[in-house]
Scaffold this motif. Structure first.
Motif, PDB file in Angstrom:
ATOM      1  N   TRP A 196      -7.542   9.105  -1.557  1.00  0.00           N
ATOM      2  CA  TRP A 196      -6.526   9.194  -2.669  1.00  0.00           C
ATOM      3  C   TRP A 196      -7.128   9.040  -4.166  1.00  0.00           C
ATOM      4  O   TRP A 196      -8.018   8.412  -4.136  1.00  0.00           O
ATOM      5  N   GLN A 197      -6.295   9.346  -5.163  1.00  0.00           N
ATOM      6  CA  GLN A 197      -6.690   9.143  -6.402  1.00  0.00           C
ATOM      7  C   GLN A 197      -5.519   8.723  -7.397  1.00  0.00           C
ATOM      8  O   GLN A 197      -4.496   9.315  -7.170  1.00  0.00           O
ATOM      9  N   CYS A 198      -5.700   7.758  -8.116  1.00  0.00           N
ATOM     10  CA  CYS A 198      -4.708   7.320  -9.180  1.00  0.00           C
ATOM     11  C   CYS A 198      -4.466   8.544 -10.120  1.00  0.00           C
ATOM     12  O   CYS A 198      -5.488   8.729 -10.861  1.00  0.00           O
ATOM     13  N   HIS A 199      -3.207   8.638 -10.297  1.00  0.00           N
ATOM     14  CA  HIS A 199      -2.965   9.732 -11.301  1.00  0.00           C
ATOM     15  C   HIS A 199      -3.037   9.275 -12.876  1.00  0.00           C
ATOM     16  O   HIS A 199      -3.302  10.163 -13.926  1.00  0.00           O
ATOM     17  N   THR A 255      -3.587   0.751   5.118  1.00  0.00           N
ATOM     18  CA  THR A 255      -4.565  -0.015   4.329  1.00  0.00           C
ATOM     19  C   THR A 255      -5.226   0.784   3.297  1.00  0.00           C
ATOM     20  O   THR A 255      -5.505   1.873   3.211  1.00  0.00           O
ATOM     21  N   LEU A 256      -5.021   0.427   2.120  1.00  0.00           N
ATOM     22  CA  LEU A 256      -5.557   1.138   0.646  1.00  0.00           C
ATOM     23  C   LEU A 256      -6.988   0.218   0.236  1.00  0.00           C
ATOM     24  O   LEU A 256      -6.709  -1.010   0.058  1.00  0.00           O
ATOM     25  N   ARG A 257      -7.993   0.698   0.185  1.00  0.00           N
ATOM     26  CA  ARG A 257      -9.215   0.085  -0.358  1.00  0.00           C
ATOM     27  C   ARG A 257      -9.777   0.923  -1.512  1.00  0.00           C
ATOM     28  O   ARG A 257     -10.176   2.048  -1.574  1.00  0.00           O
ATOM     29  N   ARG A 258      -9.854   0.440  -2.832  1.00  0.00           N
ATOM     30  CA  ARG A 258     -10.252   0.882  -3.956  1.00  0.00           C
ATOM     31  C   ARG A 258     -11.629   1.202  -3.829  1.00  0.00           C
ATOM     32  O   ARG A 258     -12.491   0.252  -3.342  1.00  0.00           O
ATOM     33  N   LEU A 259     -12.407   2.403  -4.071  1.00  0.00           N
ATOM     34  CA  LEU A 259     -13.713   2.592  -4.001  1.00  0.00           C
ATOM     35  C   LEU A 259     -14.330   2.871  -5.309  1.00  0.00           C
ATOM     36  O   LEU A 259     -13.810   3.099  -6.287  1.00  0.00           O
ATOM     37  N   SER A 260     -15.464   2.165  -5.332  1.00  0.00           N
ATOM     38  CA  SER A 260     -16.630   2.543  -6.534  1.00  0.00           C
ATOM     39  C   SER A 260     -16.912   4.035  -6.629  1.00  0.00           C
ATOM     40  O   SER A 260     -16.692   4.630  -5.733  1.00  0.00           O
ATOM     41  N   LEU A 261     -17.283   4.579  -7.672  1.00  0.00           N
ATOM     42  CA  LEU A 261     -17.772   5.854  -7.895  1.00  0.00           C
ATOM     43  C   LEU A 261     -18.951   6.192  -6.882  1.00  0.00           C
ATOM     44  O   LEU A 261     -19.121   7.113  -6.233  1.00  0.00           O
ATOM     45  N   ALA A 277       0.788  -1.326  -0.039  1.00  0.00           N
ATOM     46  CA  ALA A 277       0.008  -0.022   0.029  1.00  0.00           C
ATOM     47  C   ALA A 277       0.915   1.305  -0.015  1.00  0.00           C
ATOM     48  O   ALA A 277       0.628   2.154  -0.582  1.00  0.00           O
ATOM     49  N   GLU A 278       2.134   1.250   0.812  1.00  0.00           N
ATOM     50  CA  GLU A 278       2.733   2.476   0.992  1.00  0.00           C
ATOM     51  C   GLU A 278       3.357   2.622  -0.315  1.00  0.00           C
ATOM     52  O   GLU A 278       3.541   3.892  -0.964  1.00  0.00           O
ATOM     53  N   GLN A 279       3.896   1.709  -0.852  1.00  0.00           N
ATOM     54  CA  GLN A 279       4.616   1.851  -2.306  1.00  0.00           C
ATOM     55  C   GLN A 279       3.675   2.261  -3.484  1.00  0.00           C
ATOM     56  O   GLN A 279       3.906   3.038  -4.264  1.00  0.00           O
ATOM     57  N   TYR A 280       2.538   1.720  -3.545  1.00  0.00           N
ATOM     58  CA  TYR A 280       1.575   1.989  -4.452  1.00  0.00           C
ATOM     59  C   TYR A 280       0.962   3.602  -4.287  1.00  0.00           C
ATOM     60  O   TYR A 280       0.930   4.195  -5.162  1.00  0.00           O
ATOM     61  N   ALA A 281       0.701   3.906  -2.956  1.00  0.00           N
ATOM     62  CA  ALA A 281       0.532   5.245  -2.891  1.00  0.00           C
ATOM     63  C   ALA A 281       1.480   6.451  -3.310  1.00  0.00           C
ATOM     64  O   ALA A 281       1.185   7.354  -4.118  1.00  0.00           O
ATOM     65  N   LYS A 282       2.605   5.924  -2.943  1.00  0.00           N
ATOM     66  CA  LYS A 282       3.814   6.755  -3.290  1.00  0.00           C
ATOM     67  C   LYS A 282       4.082   6.692  -4.955  1.00  0.00           C
ATOM     68  O   LYS A 282       4.391   8.120  -5.214  1.00  0.00           O
ATOM     69  N   GLU A 283       3.828   5.863  -5.488  1.00  0.00           N
ATOM     70  CA  GLU A 283       4.212   5.660  -6.919  1.00  0.00           C
ATOM     71  C   GLU A 283       3.024   6.208  -7.937  1.00  0.00           C
ATOM     72  O   GLU A 283       3.239   6.787  -9.054  1.00  0.00           O
ATOM     73  N   TRP A 284       1.810   5.817  -7.285  1.00  0.00           N
ATOM     74  CA  TRP A 284       0.621   5.954  -8.146  1.00  0.00           C
ATOM     75  C   TRP A 284      -0.273   7.093  -7.711  1.00  0.00           C
ATOM     76  O   TRP A 284      -1.392   7.472  -8.689  1.00  0.00           O
ATOM     77  N   SER A 310      -8.931   6.194 -10.436  1.00  0.00           N
ATOM     78  CA  SER A 310      -9.613   5.600  -9.671  1.00  0.00           C
ATOM     79  C   SER A 310      -9.463   5.884  -8.349  1.00  0.00           C
ATOM     80  O   SER A 310      -8.243   6.455  -7.731  1.00  0.00           O
ATOM     81  N   TYR A 311     -10.420   5.996  -7.122  1.00  0.00           N
ATOM     82  CA  TYR A 311     -10.229   6.486  -6.043  1.00  0.00           C
ATOM     83  C   TYR A 311      -9.966   5.658  -4.876  1.00  0.00           C
ATOM     84  O   TYR A 311     -10.355   4.340  -5.109  1.00  0.00           O
ATOM     85  N   TRP A 312      -8.967   5.961  -4.001  1.00  0.00           N
ATOM     86  CA  TRP A 312      -8.565   4.776  -2.815  1.00  0.00           C
ATOM     87  C   TRP A 312      -8.745   5.466  -1.562  1.00  0.00           C
ATOM     88  O   TRP A 312      -8.472   6.516  -1.523  1.00  0.00           O
ATOM     89  N   GLU A 313      -9.234   4.827  -0.644  1.00  0.00           N
ATOM     90  CA  GLU A 313      -9.661   5.145   0.778  1.00  0.00           C
ATOM     91  C   GLU A 313      -8.327   4.539   1.562  1.00  0.00           C
ATOM     92  O   GLU A 313      -8.195   3.357   1.515  1.00  0.00           O
TER      93      GLU A 313
END
Length: 81
Positions: free
Chosen positions: A38-41, A63-69, A17-24, A45-48
């Motif tokens: 957070w949001q993927c650049h 913990t990152l959880r991808r959210l639907s719209l 989660a830490e690596q993904y947040a930092k990179e994307w 996609s949105y992540w909580e």
């Protein structure tokens, strides 16, 4: 990670989660600091993000959880998602 992985994952924890947040991901907003959106650049996609266990950012597990719209609209009504 060489490319966006949002479609492959629903939940990421710990170092992944830490690596993904930092990179994307880019920070969007938070609710008193402990619950962040957070949001993927790349794919938008949105992540909580939450911190499980421990008493703070230095003592818990990310913990990152991808959210639907629809989840974004329900859980983060202040946004115009």
């Amino acid at each position: 990670m060489a490319q966006c992985q949002c479609e492959k994952h629903q939940i990421l924890t710990g170092r992944n989660a830490e690596q993904y947040a930092k990179e994307w991901l880019r920070y969007v907003t938070d609710k008193q600091g402990w619950l962040q959106l957070w949001q993927c650049h790349d794919c938008t996609s949105y992540w909580e993000m939450t911190w499980e266990g421990g008493k703070g950012f230095d003592d818990g597990v990310m913990t990152l959880r991808r959210l639907s719209l629809s989840e974004v609209r329900e859980r983060w009504p202040q946004l115009e998602a």
